[in-house]
Design an enzyme around this catalytic site. Structure first.
Site, PDB file in Angstrom:
ATOM      1  N   SER A   1      10.208   7.225   2.062  1.00 14.88           N
ATOM      2  CA  SER A   1       9.339   6.099   2.418  1.00 14.88           C
ATOM      3  C   SER A   1       9.234   4.989   1.377  1.00 14.88           C
ATOM      4  O   SER A   1       8.607   3.967   1.628  1.00 14.88           O
ATOM      5  CB  SER A   1       7.927   6.610   2.747  1.00 14.88           C
ATOM      6  OG  SER A   1       7.320   7.169   1.600  1.00 14.88           O
TER       7      SER A   1
ATOM      8  N   LYS B   1      -1.923   6.150   2.741  1.00 18.45           N
ATOM      9  CA  LYS B   1      -1.255   5.200   1.854  1.00 18.45           C
ATOM     10  C   LYS B   1      -2.043   3.895   1.745  1.00 18.45           C
ATOM     11  O   LYS B   1      -2.083   3.265   0.686  1.00 18.45           O
ATOM     12  CB  LYS B   1       0.170   4.941   2.341  1.00 18.45           C
ATOM     13  CG  LYS B   1       1.059   6.167   2.193  1.00 18.45           C
ATOM     14  CD  LYS B   1       2.497   5.891   2.571  1.00 18.45           C
ATOM     15  CE  LYS B   1       3.347   7.129   2.300  1.00 18.45           C
ATOM     16  NZ  LYS B   1       4.776   6.911   2.570  1.00 18.45           N
TER      17      LYS B   1
END
EC number: 3.4.21.53
Length: 363
Positions: A256, A301
């Site tokens: 990611s 996140k």
């Protein structure tokens, strides 16, 4: 004993019993929480995250932070109390254990898989960044893995460059399987390859790999139920870069961070500051063509980025809906589909044209 006192005592004892039961009762869940964020333009333990040699670089400013998610281990046994707390907390999320560790995957297996994905994301980030800047990158179809006890074992090796199969040139990894399956099990297939050691030596010397060899392998059936010819390899892509780009970051896994690595590379290789001095965080996988893909744990996140000081968050298009449904205060989401999208949005931020930024919608 007065009835009121007896009732209170009984209630207290029941509550204590329930709490004790909650601690003892195990549930098949795991926990995700915000992990650390790292500025791809900065340093970790005194070393630059992105180190480029052999090409001119430029001064950068601000932040392009990659974000992570912290997860409980495969052997972690969550109790009912911890699960209830996680469901109620805003800075963590409780998910079924099999979501993080499917098919009984061990923590060691998960760590290895994440490390491989992280390594691949770095390569794709380099390719995407250089391609966006118009800097040529040479790509090769290679043997990625050789299956144990397969016909190819001992004849082909990881890192061998595959030039052709039966005289037909291969352009993409998928071409290899297509050409092999033209055969019937038991038939011979001939690979023209440049051995991995020869290829590695040429890359180190900055030369084009040469010295191909022909390798003939007898195919076999894919399985007892599938009469498809195989040789037992997985083809992939390798690249030769015109200069060195070293990404140094330990104890991080998964794919990611690709987008943020790519943007960091672009910033270091171009004049001016891509961020305009602003604190920008983000996430997203990236492929060699610069397309940004979705990731897991988007809401964790976002929390991690906001807590680190970010004001803007580059969000993969496919994660936009989930991100917009629970965006931390003070954080502005910017939707991205490609590295080119992200670069254009950063240009707008730098010039103050925030009204033109592509946004995320919860609808």
């Amino acid at each position: 004993m007065p009835r009121r006192t007896a009732t209170m005592l009984a209630s207290t004892l029941i509550l204590i019993a329930l709490i004790c039961a909650g601690v003892v009762i195990k549930v098949p869940y795991s926990e995700m929480s915000p992990g650390p964020t790292v500025n791809t333009l900065g340093k970790v333990a005194g070393d630059p995250v992105l180190q480029i040699t052999g090409h001119q670089t430029y001064k950068t400013s601000g932040n392009l932070n990659m974000t992570t998610v912290r997860v409980t281990g495969a052997d972690y046994s969550m109790n009912l109390v911890a699960a209830l707390y996680g469901w109620l907390a805003h800075d963590s999320v409780v998910v079924p254990h099999e979501t993080l560790y499917p098919d009984g995957k061990t923590e060691e297996q998960s760590t290895q898989e994440n490390a491989e994905e992280f390594s691949q994301s770095q390569e794709s980030a380099k390719v995407a960044a250089l391609t966006e800047l118009g800097i040529p990158v040479t790509s090769y179809v290679v043997v990625s893995t050789v299956v144990k006890d397969s016909p190819a074992q001992g004849k082909l090796h990881a890192g061998d460059i595959i030039e052709d199969v039966d005289g037909t040139a291969v352009e993409e990894p998928e071409d290899v399987a297509k050409l092999v399956t033209r055969h019937k099990p038991g038939e011979d297939v001939t690979f023209t390859v440049i051995p991995a050691k020869t290829a590695a030596a040429a890359e180190k010397a900055g030369k084009k790999p040469e010295g191909s060899e022909k390798v003939t392998i007898t195919t076999r059936k894919a399985s007892a139920k599938e009469n498809r010819a195989i040789v037992g390899i997985q083809a992939g892509t390798d690249h030769t870069f015109p200069f060195d780009i070293d990404i140094k970051l330990a104890d991080v896994g998964g794919p990611s961070a690709g987008l943020m690595f790519a943007l960091g590379i672009v910033d270091k290789l171009t004049p001016g500051q891509l961020t305009g001095g602003k604190f920008i965080a983000g996430t997203g996988t990236i492929d060699d063509d610069g397309k940004v893909g979705p990731i897991g744990g988007i809401n964790m996140k976002l929390v991690g980025a906001r807590d680190a000081g970010a004001r803007y968050f580059l969000t993969p298009d496919d994660n936009c809906k989930a991100a917009a449904s629970d965006t931390p205060d003070g954080l502005t989401l910017i939707r991205v589909k490609t590295i080119a999208d992200a670069k254009k949005s950063l240009d707008k931020l730098r010039t103050g044209d925030t009204a033109g930024l592509p946004s995320c919608s919860a609808g």
